[in-house]
Design a protein around this motif. Structure first.
Motif, short mmCIF file in Angstrom:
data_model
loop_
_atom_site.label_atom_id
_atom_site.label_comp_id
_atom_site.label_asym_id
_atom_site.label_seq_id
_atom_site.Cartn_x
_atom_site.Cartn_y
_atom_site.Cartn_z
N LEU A 80 0.83 -1.20 0.00
CA LEU A 80 0.00 0.00 0.00
C LEU A 80 0.87 1.25 0.00
CD1 LEU A 80 -2.60 -1.06 2.74
CD2 LEU A 80 -2.82 -1.31 0.26
N GLY A 81 0.52 2.19 -0.87
CA GLY A 81 1.19 3.47 -0.85
C GLY A 81 0.57 4.37 0.20
N PRO A 82 1.18 5.51 0.48
CA PRO A 82 0.61 6.46 1.45
C PRO A 82 -0.80 6.89 1.03
CG PRO A 82 2.86 7.09 0.86
CD PRO A 82 2.46 6.00 -0.09
N GLY A 83 -1.69 6.96 2.01
CA GLY A 83 -3.05 7.43 1.73
C GLY A 83 -4.04 6.34 1.38
N VAL A 84 -3.61 5.08 1.33
CA VAL A 84 -4.52 3.98 1.02
C VAL A 84 -4.89 3.28 2.32
CG1 VAL A 84 -4.88 1.85 -0.27
CG2 VAL A 84 -3.46 3.66 -1.24
N SER A 85 -6.15 3.38 2.71
CA SER A 85 -6.60 2.77 3.97
C SER A 85 -7.79 1.85 3.79
CB SER A 85 -6.96 3.88 4.98
OG SER A 85 -7.97 4.71 4.46
N THR A 86 -8.41 1.86 2.60
CA THR A 86 -9.62 1.06 2.38
C THR A 86 -9.31 -0.37 1.92
OG1 THR A 86 -9.76 2.06 0.18
CG2 THR A 86 -11.14 3.00 1.91
N PHE A 87 -8.04 -0.65 1.66
CA PHE A 87 -7.64 -2.00 1.24
C PHE A 87 -6.52 -2.50 2.14
CE2 PHE A 87 -9.42 0.03 -2.50
CZ PHE A 87 -10.27 -0.95 -2.99
N LYS A 88 -6.38 -3.83 2.19
CA LYS A 88 -5.36 -4.46 3.01
C LYS A 88 -4.46 -5.34 2.15
CE LYS A 88 -8.49 -4.72 7.01
NZ LYS A 88 -9.19 -5.64 7.95
N VAL A 89 -3.23 -5.47 2.58
CA VAL A 89 -2.32 -6.40 1.90
C VAL A 89 -2.92 -7.80 1.96
CG1 VAL A 89 -0.04 -7.48 2.02
CG2 VAL A 89 -0.27 -5.01 2.35
N GLY A 90 -2.90 -8.49 0.83
CA GLY A 90 -3.44 -9.84 0.75
C GLY A 90 -4.86 -9.91 0.21
N GLU A 91 -5.55 -8.76 0.14
CA GLU A 91 -6.92 -8.76 -0.39
C GLU A 91 -6.93 -8.98 -1.90
OE1 GLU A 91 -10.01 -6.29 2.30
OE2 GLU A 91 -8.62 -5.05 1.14
N LYS A 92 -7.95 -9.70 -2.36
CA LYS A 92 -8.17 -9.91 -3.78
C LYS A 92 -9.00 -8.74 -4.32
CE LYS A 92 -6.25 -14.06 -3.88
NZ LYS A 92 -5.05 -14.38 -4.68
N ILE A 93 -8.56 -8.21 -5.45
CA ILE A 93 -9.23 -7.02 -5.99
C ILE A 93 -9.42 -7.14 -7.51
CG2 ILE A 93 -8.41 -5.47 -4.18
CD1 ILE A 93 -6.79 -5.31 -7.59
N LEU A 94 -10.22 -6.22 -8.05
CA LEU A 94 -10.34 -6.04 -9.49
C LEU A 94 -10.52 -4.56 -9.75
CD1 LEU A 94 -13.93 -6.65 -10.81
CD2 LEU A 94 -13.41 -6.83 -8.38
N GLY A 95 -10.21 -4.13 -10.96
CA GLY A 95 -10.42 -2.72 -11.25
C GLY A 95 -9.65 -2.24 -12.46
N LEU A 96 -9.56 -0.91 -12.54
CA LEU A 96 -8.92 -0.25 -13.66
C LEU A 96 -7.61 0.40 -13.23
CD1 LEU A 96 -11.94 1.61 -15.33
CD2 LEU A 96 -10.84 -0.49 -16.12
N LEU A 97 -6.58 0.19 -14.01
CA LEU A 97 -5.35 0.93 -13.83
C LEU A 97 -5.51 2.32 -14.42
CD1 LEU A 97 -2.74 -1.83 -14.82
CD2 LEU A 97 -3.77 -1.38 -12.57
N ASP A 98 -4.54 3.18 -14.15
CA ASP A 98 -4.57 4.52 -14.72
C ASP A 98 -4.51 4.43 -16.24
OD1 ASP A 98 -2.92 6.99 -15.83
OD2 ASP A 98 -3.85 7.64 -13.96
N PHE A 99 -5.49 5.05 -16.91
CA PHE A 99 -5.62 4.92 -18.37
C PHE A 99 -4.38 5.39 -19.11
CE2 PHE A 99 -7.16 6.70 -22.49
CZ PHE A 99 -7.60 5.52 -23.05
N THR A 100 -3.76 6.46 -18.62
CA THR A 100 -2.62 7.03 -19.33
C THR A 100 -1.33 6.24 -19.12
OG1 THR A 100 -2.21 8.55 -17.49
CG2 THR A 100 -3.56 9.36 -19.31
N ASN A 101 -1.27 5.47 -18.02
CA ASN A 101 -0.05 4.73 -17.71
C ASN A 101 -0.13 3.25 -18.08
OD1 ASN A 101 1.20 7.00 -16.62
ND2 ASN A 101 0.32 6.64 -14.59
#
Length: 328
Positions: A80-101
């Motif tokens: 987790l980077g600074p400012g991320v508190s809604t997720f935990k290490v080890g959690e399974k996730i899905l989503g979108l990466l930054d479109f430009t990167n």
């Protein structure tokens, strides 16, 4: 802990198609503020990925070469980077990466916390990776047309073109969730499939009736979600109800111009170009439907990262039934 280097797939210039993809070893990225490092388990290719490679968004995308494409991912949170508190290490996730990167065709990727959702245990990595971009596009296209998901939608008729494709198959399921009468177009081999997804009527797009987009029951459409290649407004106009609206999920400049003309002339029948802008809560809405068994991801094919070029070529060819997945 993540390794220091990782396998990834990149391209170094515009053009080249699948042959332009290169397998490389690159450093594992580090998460910055409001980002997290994920171990990618699966990624999904969308048409916009290879359109960027073709130069369709030149000079804005990519920001620089070499570029690691794809933004649809599913995986596990590693750091987790600074400012991320809604997720935990080890959690399974899905989503979108930054479109430009980009960054999805790699063993590890950095994801912004804003368009990420926790993955329910009944979703496989492949199913999860196939959901974000296509599912959100389907949802936003229906909302742009005027469809509501709070039980207040009127009984209406909708046409969904290319209904067995990535966006289309989600749009069919969501339209039925909203209580609409759904007419679809697809290839002959997929007619029963889209009916099983919830379509009330299905047209073979290669027949004269399918090419004209005419409902077998003769109804006029209140909404059209157009997921197929561009067709002239003259095809849509006679099949719409008096205040019918067409939402084009991959508009060209001609259709964008037509939409502006319709807007400034206060035309009753409208054409709306859709540009995906993810909004808070929408991905969670889709994930909840999937967890409840009300929304499923169709998988066209799965390919290992070592054969990512095969997945890329298959997407360029078109006519995929559902989503094309790359597994790590």
């Amino acid at each position: 802990m993540a390794a220091k280097t990782m396998s990834a797939v990149q391209y170094e210039k515009y053009g080249g198609g699948a042959a332009g993809l290169k397998h490389v070893e690159v450093p594992v990225p580090s998460p910055k503020k409001d980002e997290m490092l994920i171990k990618v388990e699966a990624a999904s290719i969308n048409p916009v990925d290879w359109k960027i490679q073709m130069g369709k968004l030149r000079p804005f995308m990519p920001r620089k070469f070499p570029f690691t494409p794809v933004i649809d991912v599913a995986g596990e949170v590693l750091e987790l980077g600074p400012g991320v508190s809604t997720f935990k290490v080890g959690e399974k996730i899905l989503g979108l990466l930054d479109f430009t990167n980009g960054g999805g065709l790699a063993e590890y990727a950095v994801a912004p916390k804003t368009i990420i959702a926790k993955r329910p245990p009944n979703m496989s990595p492949a199913e999860a990776a196939g959901l974000p971009a296509a599912g959100l596009t389907a949802l936003q296209s229906l909302k742009s047309a005027g469809v509501k998901f709070d039980g207040t939608s009127k009984s209406s008729n909708i046409l969904i073109t290319a209904a067995s494709g990535g966006v289309g198959h989600f749009a069919v399921q969501l339209a039925k969730q909203a209580g609409l009468h759904v007419t679809t177009t697809c290839g002959a081999r997929n007619i029963e499939l889209v009916k099983n997804l919830g379509a009330d009527e299905a047209l073979d797009y290669k027949t004269p009736e399918g090419a004209a987009l005419k409902s077998p029951s003769g109804v006029k459409y209140d909404y059209v979600v157009h997921c197929a290649p561009a067709v002239p407004w003259s095809v849509f106009e006679p099949i719409l109800s008096d205040h019918g609206k067409v939402v084009d999920v991959s508009p060209n400049m001609t259709n964008i111009f037509t939409s502006l003309i319709k807007k400034v002339t206060f035309a009753k029948k409208k054409l709306v170009p859709l540009f995906l802008v993810p909004k808070e809560g929408e991905l969670e809405f889709l994930v909840n439907l999937a967890e409840e068994g009300k929304l499923k991801t169709l998988i066209d094919s799965k390919h290992p990262l070592s054969k990512a070029e095969d997945a890329w070529a298959k997407s360029i060819e078109g006519h995929a039934t559902g989503k094309i997945i790359v597994e790590m």
